[in-house]
Design a protein around this motif. Structure first.
Motif, PDB file in Angstrom:
ATOM      1  N   ILE A  64       0.863  -1.200  -0.227  1.00 50.10           N
ATOM      2  CA  ILE A  64      -0.070   0.169  -0.118  1.00 50.10           C
ATOM      3  C   ILE A  64       0.825   1.240  -0.142  1.00 50.10           C
ATOM      4  O   ILE A  64       2.240   1.160   0.501  1.00 50.10           O
ATOM      5  CB  ILE A  64      -0.952   0.149   1.057  1.00 50.10           C
ATOM      6  N   VAL A  65       0.326   2.253  -0.620  1.00 51.50           N
ATOM      7  CA  VAL A  65       1.126   3.613  -0.467  1.00 51.50           C
ATOM      8  C   VAL A  65       0.115   4.500   0.561  1.00 51.50           C
ATOM      9  O   VAL A  65      -1.020   4.718   0.256  1.00 51.50           O
ATOM     10  CB  VAL A  65       1.298   4.319  -1.937  1.00 51.50           C
ATOM     11  N   LEU A  66       0.804   5.105   1.424  1.00 49.66           N
ATOM     12  CA  LEU A  66       0.073   6.043   2.250  1.00 49.66           C
ATOM     13  C   LEU A  66       0.753   7.618   2.275  1.00 49.66           C
ATOM     14  O   LEU A  66       2.090   7.528   1.871  1.00 49.66           O
ATOM     15  CB  LEU A  66       0.435   5.751   3.745  1.00 49.66           C
ATOM     16  N   SER A  67      -0.068   8.727   2.296  1.00 49.09           N
ATOM     17  CA  SER A  67       0.516   9.773   2.387  1.00 49.09           C
ATOM     18  C   SER A  67      -0.029  10.744   3.727  1.00 49.09           C
ATOM     19  O   SER A  67      -1.140  10.444   4.159  1.00 49.09           O
ATOM     20  CB  SER A  67       0.321  10.569   0.938  1.00 49.09           C
ATOM     21  N   GLY A  68       0.840  11.574   4.278  1.00 50.50           N
ATOM     22  CA  GLY A  68       0.508  12.718   5.399  1.00 50.50           C
ATOM     23  C   GLY A  68       1.622  13.324   5.696  1.00 50.50           C
ATOM     24  O   GLY A  68       2.453  13.186   5.135  1.00 50.50           O
ATOM     25  N   GLY A  69       1.297  13.749   7.169  1.00 50.79           N
ATOM     26  CA  GLY A  69       2.284  14.636   7.646  1.00 50.79           C
ATOM     27  C   GLY A  69       1.869  15.660   8.372  1.00 50.79           C
ATOM     28  O   GLY A  69       0.614  15.888   8.847  1.00 50.79           O
ATOM     29  N   GLY A  70       2.781  16.813   8.738  1.00 49.80           N
ATOM     30  CA  GLY A  70       2.416  17.670   9.610  1.00 49.80           C
ATOM     31  C   GLY A  70       2.070  19.043   9.092  1.00 49.80           C
ATOM     32  O   GLY A  70       1.743  20.125   9.558  1.00 49.80           O
ATOM     33  N   GLY A  71       2.124  19.170   7.584  1.00 48.45           N
ATOM     34  CA  GLY A  71       1.587  20.339   7.014  1.00 48.45           C
ATOM     35  C   GLY A  71       2.805  21.342   6.892  1.00 48.45           C
ATOM     36  O   GLY A  71       3.823  21.067   7.133  1.00 48.45           O
ATOM     37  N   LEU A  99       2.010  19.490   2.317  1.00 44.30           N
ATOM     38  CA  LEU A  99       1.094  17.982   2.562  1.00 44.30           C
ATOM     39  C   LEU A  99       0.636  17.338   1.562  1.00 44.30           C
ATOM     40  O   LEU A  99      -0.276  18.006   0.854  1.00 44.30           O
ATOM     41  CB  LEU A  99       0.155  18.561   3.934  1.00 44.30           C
ATOM     42  N   PRO A 100       1.024  16.194   1.282  1.00 42.47           N
ATOM     43  CA  PRO A 100       0.325  15.369   0.212  1.00 42.47           C
ATOM     44  C   PRO A 100      -1.063  14.898   0.545  1.00 42.47           C
ATOM     45  O   PRO A 100      -1.222  13.875   1.274  1.00 42.47           O
ATOM     46  CB  PRO A 100       1.253  14.300   0.096  1.00 42.47           C
ATOM     47  N   TYR A 101      -2.052  15.539   0.516  1.00 43.25           N
ATOM     48  CA  TYR A 101      -3.389  15.519   1.183  1.00 43.25           C
ATOM     49  C   TYR A 101      -4.104  14.583   0.577  1.00 43.25           C
ATOM     50  O   TYR A 101      -4.940  13.863   1.237  1.00 43.25           O
ATOM     51  CB  TYR A 101      -4.103  17.137   1.167  1.00 43.25           C
ATOM     52  N   ARG A 102      -4.108  14.813  -0.639  1.00 40.96           N
ATOM     53  CA  ARG A 102      -5.047  13.512  -1.642  1.00 40.96           C
ATOM     54  C   ARG A 102      -3.784  13.086  -2.520  1.00 40.96           C
ATOM     55  O   ARG A 102      -2.983  13.539  -3.083  1.00 40.96           O
ATOM     56  CB  ARG A 102      -6.131  14.247  -2.157  1.00 40.96           C
ATOM     57  N   MET A 103      -4.458  11.783  -3.063  1.00 39.32           N
ATOM     58  CA  MET A 103      -3.588  10.988  -3.896  1.00 39.32           C
ATOM     59  C   MET A 103      -4.517  10.208  -4.859  1.00 39.32           C
ATOM     60  O   MET A 103      -5.645   9.913  -4.601  1.00 39.32           O
ATOM     61  CB  MET A 103      -2.660  10.359  -3.130  1.00 39.32           C
ATOM     62  N   ALA A 104      -3.873  10.012  -5.922  1.00 36.20           N
ATOM     63  CA  ALA A 104      -4.660   8.959  -6.982  1.00 36.20           C
ATOM     64  C   ALA A 104      -3.451   8.003  -7.569  1.00 36.20           C
ATOM     65  O   ALA A 104      -2.322   8.579  -8.180  1.00 36.20           O
ATOM     66  CB  ALA A 104      -4.963   9.801  -8.271  1.00 36.20           C
ATOM     67  N   VAL A 105      -3.502   6.834  -7.629  1.00 35.28           N
ATOM     68  CA  VAL A 105      -2.628   5.590  -8.151  1.00 35.28           C
ATOM     69  C   VAL A 105      -2.941   5.525  -9.533  1.00 35.28           C
ATOM     70  O   VAL A 105      -4.142   5.089  -9.603  1.00 35.28           O
ATOM     71  CB  VAL A 105      -2.540   4.769  -6.992  1.00 35.28           C
ATOM     72  N   HIS A 106      -2.039   5.410 -10.465  1.00 33.28           N
ATOM     73  CA  HIS A 106      -2.473   5.192 -11.845  1.00 33.28           C
ATOM     74  C   HIS A 106      -2.635   3.684 -11.673  1.00 33.28           C
ATOM     75  O   HIS A 106      -1.688   2.877 -11.096  1.00 33.28           O
ATOM     76  CB  HIS A 106      -1.212   5.562 -12.592  1.00 33.28           C
ATOM     77  N   ILE A 124      -0.354  10.421  -8.313  1.00 31.91           N
ATOM     78  CA  ILE A 124      -0.269  11.909  -8.389  1.00 31.91           C
ATOM     79  C   ILE A 124      -0.564  12.351  -6.825  1.00 31.91           C
ATOM     80  O   ILE A 124      -1.544  11.682  -6.340  1.00 31.91           O
ATOM     81  CB  ILE A 124      -1.254  12.710  -9.266  1.00 31.91           C
ATOM     82  N   CYS A 125      -0.054  13.272  -6.375  1.00 31.02           N
ATOM     83  CA  CYS A 125      -0.358  13.677  -4.966  1.00 31.02           C
ATOM     84  C   CYS A 125      -1.063  15.265  -5.048  1.00 31.02           C
ATOM     85  O   CYS A 125      -0.062  16.133  -5.855  1.00 31.02           O
ATOM     86  CB  CYS A 125       0.858  13.637  -3.969  1.00 31.02           C
ATOM     87  N   ALA A 126      -1.818  15.529  -4.323  1.00 34.99           N
ATOM     88  CA  ALA A 126      -2.419  16.873  -4.557  1.00 34.99           C
ATOM     89  C   ALA A 126      -1.629  17.794  -3.365  1.00 34.99           C
ATOM     90  O   ALA A 126      -1.901  17.279  -2.023  1.00 34.99           O
ATOM     91  CB  ALA A 126      -3.763  17.167  -4.200  1.00 34.99           C
ATOM     92  N   LEU A 127      -0.638  18.813  -3.223  1.00 31.95           N
ATOM     93  CA  LEU A 127      -0.101  19.353  -2.539  1.00 31.95           C
ATOM     94  C   LEU A 127      -0.823  20.931  -2.046  1.00 31.95           C
ATOM     95  O   LEU A 127      -1.957  21.002  -2.969  1.00 31.95           O
ATOM     96  CB  LEU A 127       1.242  19.704  -2.974  1.00 31.95           C
ATOM     97  N   PRO A 128      -0.624  21.666  -1.329  1.00 31.96           N
ATOM     98  CA  PRO A 128      -1.579  22.868  -1.025  1.00 31.96           C
ATOM     99  C   PRO A 128      -1.988  23.656  -2.338  1.00 31.96           C
ATOM    100  O   PRO A 128      -2.692  24.249  -2.527  1.00 31.96           O
ATOM    101  CB  PRO A 128      -0.754  23.612   0.044  1.00 31.96           C
ATOM    102  N   ASN A 129      -0.738  23.896  -3.276  1.00 32.94           N
ATOM    103  CA  ASN A 129      -1.232  24.642  -4.280  1.00 32.94           C
ATOM    104  C   ASN A 129      -1.063  24.060  -5.890  1.00 32.94           C
ATOM    105  O   ASN A 129      -1.412  24.778  -6.920  1.00 32.94           O
ATOM    106  CB  ASN A 129      -0.182  25.890  -4.396  1.00 32.94           C
TER     107      ASN A 129
END
Length: 392
Positions: free
Chosen positions: A53-60, A96-103, A110-115
């Motif tokens: 599995i791939v996970l994303s997260g962090g402290g922002g 922060l990699p808040y959301r992702m989509a795995v091909h 692809i990760c959605a960062l703040p901007n």
């Protein structure tokens, strides 16, 4: 001495997103690196089933001292366990990699960062580096999704040929992949796009946001239906799947004053089929198994519920699976396991109680009843003189 396998692990950062890594990517990108590594017994035992599995997260963006990371973790469905340590770890800087989509094949995630949004390849995540060393940014930035604000949802279609991105400001963007040719750019899709899902055929895209869901014909790049809420419903998430007859169905998870609700929609008429109230549970995460037989919800209280999609009956409940709200859920490709994640920095693997197990239990019960009936019948016939005791 090696630690015993565990179905719950703590990975040191609040986790916002989780996805299963496709088998093609595992074979060509990840398992190869694992074979070449010298991690010894720990590596071989943690991922012997070949699942990851791939996970994303962090402290922002704050100065919490908690890094923003992408993690790859081993999953063993045979022993109901997660790898104690990530087998791949990439620090992504201050965003922060808040959301992702795995091909769905091998094109990374692809990760959605703040901007902006960035594309990460599996080799980069797997590359050995110092613990807090950031990965190379090089050509990871997707220029069509640069300076577009926070994206709250990303999704590929099942073929991996179309990418959709839904923004906090309500803009819906749809692109061909990997050319990034624009198929749709709708500036007023919603006040905010919270969830996206493609139909199994790829013909339809559903976007969810206040106050409704909209259905888009991908080829025509136009909206063809609006799905409105009823009474006190607040839509939370949406997922396409197939029913027991192989027909496409749309599930929408909603919250009400009485609890969560799962709404089923017909994908021809776009009318409601039914809704099921999950009393006293507020839904914070939602997903559907690959075979379409199960839906799962995570709650604000940290519980995980696994529900039969046909009967809408709860099959399993994991109370306090997490210390806080469940942020994401992902079923294994074979629908045998479910991984849940949370702000509590934990990932938890829950094995699905199969019908085969219940059938086995029923067969044992039937066998015991048969023996009991035989014994009672024997002594009854002896008492009545129908047979003699020594004839046993």
């Amino acid at each position: 001495m090696a630690n015993q396998p565990s179905n719950m692990q703590t990975y040191g950062v609040p986790i916002y997103a989780a996805e299963w890594i496709p088998e093609e990517a595992v074979r060509s990108k990840i398992a190869k690196d694992q074979d070449n590594s010298d991690d010894g017994e720990s590596s071989s035992s943690s991922s012997s089933s070949g699942s990851y599995i791939v996970l994303s997260g962090g402290g922002g963006e704050g100065r919490s001292g908690i890094p923003n990371v992408i993690l790859i973790c081993g999953v063993d469905l045979n022993t109901n366990s997660l790898s104690e340590q990530p087998i791949g770890r990439l620090v992504v800087g201050t965003g922060l990699p808040y959301r992702m989509a795995v091909h769905p094949r091998e094109d990374g995630l692809i990760c959605a960062l703040p901007n902006s949004c960035r594309l990460f390849d599996w080799e980069n995540i797997m590359r050995p580096r110092e613990v807090d060393q950031a990965g190379e940014e090089s050509e990871e930035l997707i220029k069509e999704l640069k300076d577009v604000g926070q994206q709250l949802s990303l999704a590929f279609n099942h073929e991996g040929s179309v990418l959709a991105a839904g923004a906090e400001d309500g803009i819906l963007r749809v692109f061909e992949w990997p050319s990034m040719k624009t198929l749709l750019n709708e500036s007023k899709a919603h006040s905010s796009v919270k969830s996206l899902t493609f139909s199994e055929s790829g013909k339809f895209l559903v976007s969810l946001g206040a106050p409704l869901c909209r259905v888009w014909d991908v080829n025509a790049s136009t909206a063809i239906a609006s799905l409105s809420k009823e009474k006190d419903e607040m839509f939370a998430s949406c997922r396409f799947s197939v029913d027991s007859l192989g027909n496409e169905v749309l599930y929408v998870a909603a919250n009400t004053e009485r609890g969560g609700s799962i709404i089923t929609w017909d994908t021809t008429s776009w009318k409601r089929r039914r809704s099921k109230l999950i009393k006293n549970n507020s839904i914070s995460a939602f997903n559907v198994s690959a075979d379409g037989k199960l839906v799962a919800i995570g709650t604000l209280e940290g519980d995980v519920l696994i529900i039969d999609s046909t009967k809408m009956q709860t099959n399993q409940v994991v109370k306090k699976a997490h210390l806080g709200l469940v942020t994401a859920l992902t079923f294994s490709p074979d629908s045998r396991g479910l991984v849940s994640v949370s702000f509590d920095s934990r990932a938890r693997l829950t094995m699905i109680e199969g019908k085969g197990e219940k059938r086995g239990i029923n067969l044992w019960v039937a066998a015991l009843l048969l023996v009991l009936v035989y014994v009672v019948s024997y002594y009854f016939m002896v008492a009545k003189g129908i047979i003699r005791k020594e004839s046993l």
